[in-house]
Scaffold this motif. Sequence first.
Motif, short mmCIF file in Angstrom:
data_model
loop_
_atom_site.label_atom_id
_atom_site.label_comp_id
_atom_site.label_asym_id
_atom_site.label_seq_id
_atom_site.Cartn_x
_atom_site.Cartn_y
_atom_site.Cartn_z
N PHE A 86 36.34 22.76 48.87
CA PHE A 86 37.18 23.92 48.60
C PHE A 86 36.37 25.04 47.95
CE2 PHE A 86 39.68 26.27 45.46
CZ PHE A 86 40.63 26.86 46.28
N TYR A 87 35.64 24.72 46.89
CA TYR A 87 34.87 25.75 46.18
C TYR A 87 33.68 26.24 47.00
CZ TYR A 87 37.88 25.49 42.20
OH TYR A 87 38.98 25.58 41.40
N GLN A 88 33.16 25.41 47.88
CA GLN A 88 32.10 25.88 48.78
C GLN A 88 32.64 26.95 49.72
OE1 GLN A 88 30.80 22.07 50.33
NE2 GLN A 88 28.95 22.12 49.07
N LEU A 89 33.89 26.82 50.14
CA LEU A 89 34.51 27.85 50.97
C LEU A 89 34.56 29.20 50.24
CD1 LEU A 89 37.48 25.89 52.59
CD2 LEU A 89 35.37 26.64 53.71
N LEU A 90 34.64 29.15 48.91
CA LEU A 90 34.65 30.38 48.11
C LEU A 90 33.24 30.95 47.93
CD1 LEU A 90 37.17 29.51 45.25
CD2 LEU A 90 37.65 30.39 47.54
N ASN A 106 47.82 22.35 36.15
CA ASN A 106 48.27 23.56 35.47
C ASN A 106 47.14 24.55 35.19
OD1 ASN A 106 51.05 22.84 35.24
ND2 ASN A 106 50.44 21.36 33.70
N LEU A 107 45.90 24.11 35.29
CA LEU A 107 44.78 25.01 35.09
C LEU A 107 44.81 26.07 36.19
CD1 LEU A 107 42.06 25.67 33.67
CD2 LEU A 107 40.97 24.22 35.39
N ARG A 108 44.67 27.32 35.80
CA ARG A 108 44.67 28.41 36.78
C ARG A 108 43.36 29.17 36.64
NH1 ARG A 108 49.90 31.40 38.85
NH2 ARG A 108 48.95 32.89 40.27
N LEU A 109 42.71 29.39 37.76
CA LEU A 109 41.41 30.07 37.77
C LEU A 109 41.50 31.33 38.61
CD1 LEU A 109 39.30 26.88 38.51
CD2 LEU A 109 39.58 28.00 36.30
N GLY A 110 40.60 32.25 38.37
CA GLY A 110 40.54 33.48 39.15
C GLY A 110 39.10 33.87 39.42
N PHE A 111 38.81 34.28 40.65
CA PHE A 111 37.47 34.66 41.05
C PHE A 111 37.51 35.99 41.80
CE2 PHE A 111 37.45 30.03 40.88
CZ PHE A 111 36.31 29.78 40.14
N GLU A 112 36.58 36.87 41.46
CA GLU A 112 36.38 38.09 42.24
C GLU A 112 35.35 37.76 43.31
OE1 GLU A 112 36.04 42.47 40.76
OE2 GLU A 112 34.03 41.58 40.76
N LEU A 113 35.67 38.06 44.55
CA LEU A 113 34.83 37.65 45.67
C LEU A 113 34.08 38.83 46.28
CD1 LEU A 113 37.38 35.32 47.47
CD2 LEU A 113 35.57 34.66 45.87
N GLU A 114 32.80 38.59 46.59
CA GLU A 114 31.98 39.59 47.27
C GLU A 114 32.49 39.86 48.68
OE1 GLU A 114 29.33 41.39 46.22
OE2 GLU A 114 29.49 40.54 44.20
N LEU A 149 38.12 31.86 56.19
CA LEU A 149 37.68 30.46 56.12
C LEU A 149 38.77 29.57 55.54
CD1 LEU A 149 34.03 30.88 54.78
CD2 LEU A 149 34.71 30.00 57.03
N LEU A 150 39.44 30.03 54.51
CA LEU A 150 40.51 29.23 53.89
C LEU A 150 41.66 29.01 54.86
CD1 LEU A 150 40.53 30.93 50.37
CD2 LEU A 150 39.68 28.64 50.91
N LYS A 151 42.01 30.04 55.61
CA LYS A 151 43.10 29.90 56.59
C LYS A 151 42.69 28.98 57.74
CE LYS A 151 45.54 34.11 55.52
NZ LYS A 151 46.97 34.13 55.70
N LYS A 167 46.51 26.54 41.22
CA LYS A 167 46.51 27.86 41.84
C LYS A 167 45.22 28.58 41.46
CE LYS A 167 51.46 28.26 42.17
NZ LYS A 167 52.66 28.89 41.65
N VAL A 168 44.57 29.14 42.47
CA VAL A 168 43.31 29.85 42.28
C VAL A 168 43.49 31.27 42.80
CG1 VAL A 168 40.85 29.90 42.82
CG2 VAL A 168 42.01 27.70 42.51
N GLU A 169 43.35 32.23 41.90
CA GLU A 169 43.49 33.63 42.25
C GLU A 169 42.18 34.15 42.82
OE1 GLU A 169 44.80 35.69 38.75
OE2 GLU A 169 46.60 34.46 38.58
N LEU A 170 42.27 34.86 43.93
CA LEU A 170 41.10 35.42 44.58
C LEU A 170 41.27 36.94 44.64
CD1 LEU A 170 40.86 32.87 47.51
CD2 LEU A 170 39.67 32.79 45.29
N TYR A 171 40.31 37.64 44.07
CA TYR A 171 40.37 39.10 43.98
C TYR A 171 39.33 39.73 44.88
CZ TYR A 171 43.13 38.23 39.83
OH TYR A 171 44.10 37.80 38.96
N LYS A 172 39.72 40.80 45.54
CA LYS A 172 38.78 41.56 46.37
C LYS A 172 37.98 42.49 45.46
CE LYS A 172 38.56 43.96 50.73
NZ LYS A 172 39.36 44.33 51.92
#
Length: 116
Positions: free
Chosen positions: A19-23, A63-71, A79-81, A109-114
């Motif tokens: 999963f995280y490799q896809l990110l 319950n841990l929630r993470l957020g990543f800004e993606l290049e 890829l996720l879809k 839940k993992v938040e993905l930001y553009k």
Amino acid sequence: MKLKLLVIRTANMQKLVYFYQLLGVSFDYHKHGNSPYHYSAIVDGTVIEIYPLTKNQTEADGNLRLGFELEDFDKVIKLLKESQLRFASEPAQTDFGFMAVVVDPDDRKVELYKKH
């Protein structure tokens, strides 16, 4: 203050690593001292490690929630879809920026930001 370490525990390390490799995260598999084998990566100066559950845990903390800004937000979303991962929120403009929320294999839940 700077976040230096984040440890995520799971019953299925390979699924979570995928999963995280896809990110875009690249992991090493290793152990140090008396620790179990685990996966480790450095993301913008923060060490992210994926460990097996402890002996007292029966399931991962959902319950841990993470957020990543993606290049490359669009590429990652595609890829996720293609991997048929579940989205809690489809990509959309919000008060917090253009983002999506995807659900990892442990139901976090993992938040993905553009990146703008």
